[in-house]
Design an enzyme around this catalytic site. Structure first.
Site, PDB file in Angstrom:
ATOM      1  N   GLY A 121       5.015   2.468   1.427  1.00 30.18           N
ATOM      2  CA  GLY A 121       6.005   3.323   0.781  1.00 30.18           C
ATOM      3  C   GLY A 121       6.385   4.479   1.684  1.00 30.18           C
ATOM      4  O   GLY A 121       7.568   4.778   1.876  1.00 30.18           O
ATOM      5  N   ASP A 122       5.377   5.116   2.293  1.00 30.00           N
ATOM      6  CA  ASP A 122       5.639   6.257   3.184  1.00 30.00           C
ATOM      7  C   ASP A 122       6.450   5.808   4.400  1.00 30.00           C
ATOM      8  O   ASP A 122       7.388   6.469   4.827  1.00 30.00           O
ATOM      9  CB  ASP A 122       4.311   6.880   3.664  1.00 30.00           C
ATOM     10  CG  ASP A 122       3.533   7.504   2.512  1.00 30.00           C
ATOM     11  OD1 ASP A 122       4.134   7.711   1.433  1.00 30.00           O
ATOM     12  OD2 ASP A 122       2.321   7.756   2.667  1.00 30.00           O
ATOM     13  N   SER A 126       0.848  -1.201   0.000  1.00 29.83           N
ATOM     14  CA  SER A 126       0.000   0.000   0.000  1.00 29.83           C
ATOM     15  C   SER A 126       0.875   1.239   0.000  1.00 29.83           C
ATOM     16  O   SER A 126       2.086   1.174   0.215  1.00 29.83           O
ATOM     17  CB  SER A 126      -0.890  -0.005   1.239  1.00 29.83           C
ATOM     18  OG  SER A 126      -0.097   0.283   2.377  1.00 29.83           O
ATOM     19  N   LYS A 127       0.224   2.365  -0.216  1.00 34.49           N
ATOM     20  CA  LYS A 127       0.942   3.636  -0.220  1.00 34.49           C
ATOM     21  C   LYS A 127       1.601   3.866   1.138  1.00 34.49           C
ATOM     22  O   LYS A 127       2.699   4.397   1.229  1.00 34.49           O
ATOM     23  CB  LYS A 127      -0.037   4.757  -0.552  1.00 34.49           C
ATOM     24  CG  LYS A 127       0.618   6.106  -0.594  1.00 34.49           C
ATOM     25  CD  LYS A 127      -0.307   7.179  -1.077  1.00 34.49           C
ATOM     26  CE  LYS A 127       0.322   8.545  -0.908  1.00 34.49           C
ATOM     27  NZ  LYS A 127       0.725   8.848   0.458  1.00 34.49           N
ATOM     28  N   ARG A 128       0.895   3.411   2.181  1.00 39.97           N
ATOM     29  CA  ARG A 128       1.435   3.577   3.535  1.00 39.97           C
ATOM     30  C   ARG A 128       2.784   2.870   3.713  1.00 39.97           C
ATOM     31  O   ARG A 128       3.657   3.356   4.402  1.00 39.97           O
ATOM     32  CB  ARG A 128       0.429   3.074   4.578  1.00 39.97           C
ATOM     33  CG  ARG A 128      -0.096   4.197   5.437  1.00 39.97           C
ATOM     34  CD  ARG A 128      -1.214   3.747   6.339  1.00 39.97           C
ATOM     35  NE  ARG A 128      -2.350   3.240   5.577  1.00 39.97           N
ATOM     36  CZ  ARG A 128      -2.948   2.070   5.814  1.00 39.97           C
ATOM     37  NH1 ARG A 128      -2.519   1.286   6.780  1.00 39.97           N
ATOM     38  NH2 ARG A 128      -3.984   1.701   5.092  1.00 39.97           N
TER      39      ARG A 128
END
Ligand code: GLU
Length: 516
Positions: A277-278, A273-275
């Site tokens: 990556g962050d 998920s994008k999370r």
């Protein structure tokens, strides 16, 4: 394993990437686009871009342009799309709106679909009731539709009256009551489904818009799509999609299906998920993306310094492997020749950000210095430093071995142009000793004597001097490197000295002595 594309030789391969413009293109979407593209190229077919924007509530401005720009950067040339045109257009579903109603009505007329007039409150009450009863199937479908407000319970006449009065409606698919389906997926083989537990999905709404399911099937049919290659999240829709083809009488030309495995988190379980990556510091979008609602900017692979070739290479290996080889570096051309759906794995593939850096490094090392020089020149320019093409090429040759990204070139080359403003404290503590100033002074005298400042000659002369004077290499060269580069880093020290020249080299050594 026998290839499963049983009509591959009879029918032109036509595949589509069908994103919904609901935000940035995430890595799963990129991989779906890439596999469709590779499959089309491998089989001499067509790669089509269709924008699925029937759900206006999820529309995000800029998303369609972003998707197109991303595909352009990755280098996936499109054969048919809104921009390219083509025989089967329009290629944006909102521009095809006029087409879908007649197909929905056809299904109603043939008894495969029905009008439903349930209000949101009534639907809510149904859900609550099913929850309370702990019913085994908790959806609007074969088990519940006979208790609801629809064409099946109201009868034809009442239905027509309500339609004439303009009462809001949806058209729902009438799921067969109890049918066991055995379907085929190229990657997964047999896929079984029991219609008794499936729901009566909405196909069409009174605002005149079809839902994803109807528009997707109608368009795949009209666009003569031969293979549907898409993410695993669509596998649960396969039974409905098959039944729609069957109800329309289109099974003879129904596309074959291939559902791609998930891309998994680098750590732990579940979908990337994008999370992630962050949290772990890697991009999840191909290009920079600015969220139009929050203004939040997410960094892209391009802006992080990835080459599109490296990006394609790493994405291709997420769920696909070429078979009997340990080769990992593949050009786009090779991938187009090698790709096959038989070598796509069923299980999810772990995303490995470190490995991705490695891929980029492999491509960077092979890039000609003349090309890398452009990045160095451009980035230096932003800091007000002008570098000639010749100097930039030379430096790229010296430092590229240690870089993974083009964005690292200028930061790791700065000391060639700007004398160090400070010195690495740990290196100083380790290498700058009491005798160091004296050794550096002697080295300055030695450098003054040397006329030919080529790296090779410098190495011979300085090494001879260190040896014959009974000095220690590390004790002389480590502080010298700190003087020139600010820390014990960088390429061969004699290459640095050659580039800086006599005057600058001596000046930097003198500065280090003076400051300590
Ligand atoms: N519009 C759907 C999506 O975003 C397409 C699914 C399909 O390929 O059928 O992902």
């Amino acid at each position: 394993m026998q290839p499963n594309y049983f009509f591959i030789n009879k029918v032109e391969v036509r595949v589509r990437f069908a994103p919904s413009p609901t935000g940035a293109l995430h890595l799963g979407g990129v991989r779906t686009a890439l596999f469709n593209y590779l499959f089309a190229r491998k089989n001499g077919g067509k790669f089509i871009l269709r924008i699925e924007d029937t759900d206006q509530t999820r529309f995000v401005p800029g998303a369609e342009e972003y998707i197109i720009k991303s595909l352009e950067w990755i280098g996936l040339d499109i054969d048919e799309s809104d921009k390219q045109g083509g025989e089967y257009g329009p290629y944006r579903q909102s521009d095809r709106k006029h087409l879908y109603r007649e197909y929905a009505e056809q299904l109603v007329n043939q008894g495969f679909a029905y009008y439903a007039f349930d209000t949101p409150e009534e639907l809510d009450a149904m859900r609550k009731d099913l929850e309370q009863k702990k019913a085994s199937v908790q959806s609007y479908g074969p088990a519940t539709r006979n208790n609801m407000k629809n064409q099946l319970t109201l009868g034809q006449q009442k239905t027509e009256e309500l339609l004439a009065q303009g009462v809001p409606y949806v058209i729902r698919f009438k799921m067969p009551e109890d049918e066991k389906l055995v379907l085929h997926d190229i990657i997964r083989g047999e896929v079984k489904a029991d219609t008794a537990i499936l729901d009566d999905k909405v196909l069409f709404k009174s605002d005149g818009m079809p839902t994803y399911h109807l528009a997707n099937i109608v368009d795949d049919h009209l666009m003569k799509i031969s293979h549907v290659i898409r993410g695993e999240e669509w596998l649960p829709s396969l039974p409905l999609h098959y039944l729609l083809y069957r109800s329309f009488g289109w099974t003879d030309t129904m596309p074959q299906f291939a559902h791609l495995p998930l891309i998994l988190k680098p750590d732990g379980k579940g979908k990337l998920s994008k999370r992630d990556g962050d949290r772990l510091g890697f991009p999840v979008f191909p290009l920079n993306w600015t969220d139009p609602k929050t203004g939040e900017v997410s960094k892209g692979y391009k802006e992080t310094g990835y080459f599109p070739e490296a990006f394609i290479n790493m994405m291709a290996l997420l769920g696909w492997n070429p078979g009997n080889t340990t080769q990992e570096i593949f050009s786009k051309k090779e991938l187009c020749q090698l790709f096959s759906l038989e070598h796509v794995t069923k299980s999810g593939s772990k995303f490995d950000p470190e490995k991705n850096k490695w891929f980029n490094k492999q491509y960077l090392e092979k890039k000609p210095n003349s090309e890398l020089a452009q990045y160095l020149i451009e980035d230096a320019n932003k800091d007000g430093i002008n570098i000639s093409q010749a100097d930039a090429e030379k430096i790229c040759g010296l430092i590229k071995e240690r870089a993974s990204f083009t964005t690292e070139l200028w930061p790791s080359a700065q000391y060639f142009f700007i004398a160090p403003q400070e010195y690495d404290a740990t290196n100083m503590k380790k290498y700058y000793k009491q005798e160091t100033p004296e050794l550096l002074k002697q080295s300055i005298e030695k450098l003054k004597e040397i006329d030919d400042f080529s790296a090779q000659n410098l190495e011979t002369q300085i090494s001879n001097w260190i040896e014959t004077s009974g000095l220690n290499f590390g004790k002389v060269l480590n502080p010298m490197r700190i003087a020139l580069a600010g820390a014990c880093k960088g390429p061969h020290i004699f290459d640095i000295i050659e580039f800086l020249g006599k005057e600058e080299t001596i000046k930097r050594i003198e500065t280090l002595i003076a400051k300590n």
